[in-house]
Every structure is written in structure tokens, then in C-alpha cells.
Design a protein around this motif. Sequence first.
Motif: not given
Length: 211
Positions: A191-198, A33-40
Motif C-alpha cells: 500500500n502507500n505506506n509500505g511502498l513509501s517506506l521502501r 502518508v495517510d492510512r485511510q482510517r480516522i483514528e491515526p
Amino acid sequence: MRYKIKNNILYKFLSYNYTFYKKNSSAKKILLVDRQRIEPIFANAMLALAISQKKKLDIVILTDEKRDSLITRIYKKLGFDQFLNVFSFSKIFKNFFISLKSLLYSFLCVINIFFKDFRWLINEYKVSNILIGDLIYDTNIRYYHRFKNPKLDLYFIKILFVTTFRFFIIKNYVLKNNIKIIVVGTQTGANNNGLSLRIANAYNIKSYCFF
């Protein structure tokens, strides 16, 4: 493009060829799941790569980024070529049934909040029996000092509808595409990350977050 290439490091990175990720030709998948930031990107990609090599699973990138964005170009340069775009306004029209269902869920949620206040949202708003109301509340009060006086307005309703829509898109993809492991960049937010984890927790799918 959402991001600009600010220094020579990214220019050099995008100009070279790398051997980083190669497909395993597996029907079973890792959802990164992409966080839409370059560094991560790099830390999470390395974690997903390690799992991929050990488990012999292919990797799918879940993102909101467009095909020509800098972030997508970075993923492609690393060897990733399977992408799931979760949300765009055109996607709302292309997925009419999901949009209609999301609208109905959102309408019923607004009615309950109106009569029972935001505590109902936090403790009771579930989709497919998975609680996501607390994620929506946290995102709603995050900016503009909205925590001082949370209210039912267009800003909140937009977050509510979009989050519910995202949830259905992600859940349907996870269940239909043999996703065995999910790698997220963060654990919070509507967001995509929080929902994917649930979703991962609800369906006993292993999930990882890089720290």
C-alpha cells in the motif's frame, strides 16, 4: 462518502475552526502518508506537525481519498491543503506511460512466478532496484485464506499491477518534489505506506512511524 459521521464529536470537530498547521513556505517537504482510517490521522498529524515546526518544512498528504471524503475534510480542517492522490482508475488512463511500464513489469513478474514459483516474487521482484515482491505476497495472502494455496489468478494480478503503478507514482513524486522526510502510518503491506517506506530507505530519506 466512504465513512459516515457516527457521533457528535466529529460533527463538533468539523464545525469549529482550528489553528493547527500553517505552511512554512518551504520548497522542502514532509510527505505524510495517510492510512485511510480516522483514528491515526490525529497522531500522525501531530508527529508531522512537530517535525514541520522544528525543520521548517511544509507537509503534503499522500492519500487515495477523494476531495470530498470525510478523511480529506478532517485533514483540511486541521489546515492541510496540499494533497497527492496516488491511485484511481482515472489516474491509470491519465498516466499512460506509467501504466504501460507497470503492465510490462507485471507481465514479466507473472512469467517468472509461473516458472519459478512465488519464492521468486518474495525474494526477487524489484522495481527500480527496490524489493517490493514480499509486500505484494503478504497482501495477496492476507484475506480469504489465500495463504493455504497461493495462485496466479486475477485477484493476484490486480494487486501486482496496482502496487507497481503506485510505486512509480510515489517514487516519481518523492524524487521530483524535494521530499526530505516521510511519515507513515504503518510499515507493512503493498500500500502507500509500505511502498513509501521502501522508497525512503532506498534514497536515504528519513522516515518516521508513530507508536
